[in-house]
Design an enzyme around this catalytic site. Structure first.
Site, PDB file in Angstrom:
ATOM      1  N   SER A   1      -5.722  15.673  37.951  1.00  0.00           N
ATOM      2  CA  SER A   1      -6.695  15.095  38.876  1.00  0.00           C
ATOM      3  C   SER A   1      -7.772  16.105  39.276  1.00  0.00           C
ATOM      4  CB  SER A   1      -5.993  14.601  40.142  1.00  0.00           C
ATOM      5  OG  SER A   1      -4.962  13.702  39.822  1.00  0.00           O
TER       6      SER A   1
HETATM    7  N1  SAH Z   1      -1.049  14.531  39.789  1.00  0.00           N
HETATM    8  C1  SAH Z   1      -1.177  14.621  38.366  1.00  0.00           C
HETATM    9  C2  SAH Z   1      -1.876  13.385  37.840  1.00  0.00           C
HETATM   10  C3  SAH Z   1      -1.516  13.102  36.433  1.00  0.00           C
HETATM   11  S1  SAH Z   1      -2.206  11.617  35.815  1.00  0.00           S
HETATM   12  C4  SAH Z   1      -1.968  15.861  38.012  1.00  0.00           C
HETATM   13  O1  SAH Z   1      -2.880  16.211  38.772  1.00  0.00           O
HETATM   14  O2  SAH Z   1      -1.711  16.454  36.976  1.00  0.00           O
HETATM   15  C5  SAH Z   1      -1.005  10.443  36.306  1.00  0.00           C
HETATM   16  C6  SAH Z   1       0.388  10.615  35.762  1.00  0.00           C
HETATM   17  O3  SAH Z   1       1.148   9.468  36.157  1.00  0.00           O
HETATM   18  C7  SAH Z   1       0.501  10.685  34.235  1.00  0.00           C
HETATM   19  O4  SAH Z   1       1.180  11.843  33.890  1.00  0.00           O
HETATM   20  C8  SAH Z   1       1.290   9.434  33.875  1.00  0.00           C
HETATM   21  O5  SAH Z   1       2.155   9.610  32.769  1.00  0.00           O
HETATM   22  C9  SAH Z   1       2.067   9.182  35.132  1.00  0.00           C
HETATM   23  N2  SAH Z   1       2.528   7.809  35.307  1.00  0.00           N
HETATM   24  C10 SAH Z   1       1.899   6.655  34.997  1.00  0.00           C
HETATM   25  N3  SAH Z   1       2.672   5.594  35.303  1.00  0.00           N
HETATM   26  C11 SAH Z   1       3.822   6.103  35.821  1.00  0.00           C
HETATM   27  C12 SAH Z   1       5.017   5.514  36.319  1.00  0.00           C
HETATM   28  N4  SAH Z   1       5.193   4.197  36.369  1.00  0.00           N
HETATM   29  N5  SAH Z   1       5.991   6.344  36.791  1.00  0.00           N
HETATM   30  C13 SAH Z   1       5.845   7.687  36.761  1.00  0.00           C
HETATM   31  N6  SAH Z   1       4.743   8.298  36.299  1.00  0.00           N
HETATM   32  C14 SAH Z   1       3.734   7.512  35.838  1.00  0.00           C
END
Ligand code: SAH
Length: 219
Positions: free
Chosen positions: A69
């Site tokens: 993010s």
């Molecule tokens: N806070 C993280 C954001 C990553 S993007 C950062 O800054 O790195 C969002 C993440 O949510 C991805 O890794 C994706 O695989 C995960 N995601 C999507 N749907 C999900 C679900 N149902 N349960 C757990 N993780 C999920």
């Protein structure tokens, strides 16, 4: 050229301080959040090839079609989560790179984080261990179901966007607890603050955002 991850160049403390200055200008006021973001080395949460861009205020790819993010959004969500006072237990849905997890780990007692993509989960776990975050537990699962074993949570932060707030997350929110979640379609969502108050649930819109979708795994 070999990159010095600790000292010089684009990943230096000065470069990080410039990002913090920018976050202030964008309206982030919580000094605890700014300090945590000053301390956590974001360049260690992206691929080495992208490390020089780690202190720009942008989202970056982390593989598997996912992104780390944007720092401003991490700061905004963390600030909104902490605005009610000190938090003991926090659930994060969507570990991704583990960067938001590391920020939370500086500010609350324990962070429970769930990620549905195994290679991302494993890499985040490794990175968090390497930087010495000990108050974090991560598991592989569909976070739409929360993480019941450790509920209720004082705070829940969701970093992928569903079309509606998953019921399980509301159920796992402690009285007085705060849930920060982007809700909407694939192109744009509203960042919501949902609070569990004496009078029931309240909902506040914070900002328009753009997250990857929350994917529900079939059971
Ligand atoms: N806070 C993280 C954001 C990553 S993007 C950062 O800054 O790195 C969002 C993440 O949510 C991805 O890794 C994706 O695989 C995960 N995601 C999507 N749907 C999900 C679900 N149902 N349960 C757990 N993780 C999920």
């Amino acid at each position: 050229m070999r990159m010095d991850v600790h000292g010089i160049g684009m990943t230096s403390q000065r470069t990080r301080d410039r990002l913090i200055q920018r976050l202030r200008e964008e309206g982030i006021r919580d000094e605890r959040v700014l300090e945590a973001m000053r301390n956590v080395p974001r360049h260690l949460f992206v691929d080495e090839a992208l490390a020089t861009r780690a202190y720009e205020d942008t989202a970056l790819p982390i593989g598997q079609g996912q992104t780390i993010s944007q720092p401003y959004i991490v700061a905004l969500m963390t600030q909104a989560l902490l605005a009610g006072g000190r938090l003991k237990k926090v659930l994060e849905v969507g570990t991704g790179s583990g960067y938001q997890t590391a920020i939370l780990a500086q500010l609350v007692d324990t962070v429970y984080s769930v990620e549905r993509i195994e290679p991302l989960m494993k890499l985040a776990r490794k990175r968090l261990r390497e930087i010495g975050c000990r108050n974090v537990q991560i598991k592989l699962s569909d976070g739409s179901w929360g993480w019941k074993d450790h509920a209720p949570y004082d705070g829940i932060i969701v970093t992928a966007a569903p079309a509606e707030v998953p019921l399980a997350l509301i159920e796992q929110l402690a009285p007085g607890g705060r849930l920060i979640i982007p809700v909407g379609g694939p192109a744009m969502q509203e960042l919501l603050l949902v609070q569990h108050t004496d009078k029931g649930l309240s909902q506040e819109r914070l900002e328009l955002v753009n997250f990857v979708p929350l994917v529900r795994d079939s059971i």
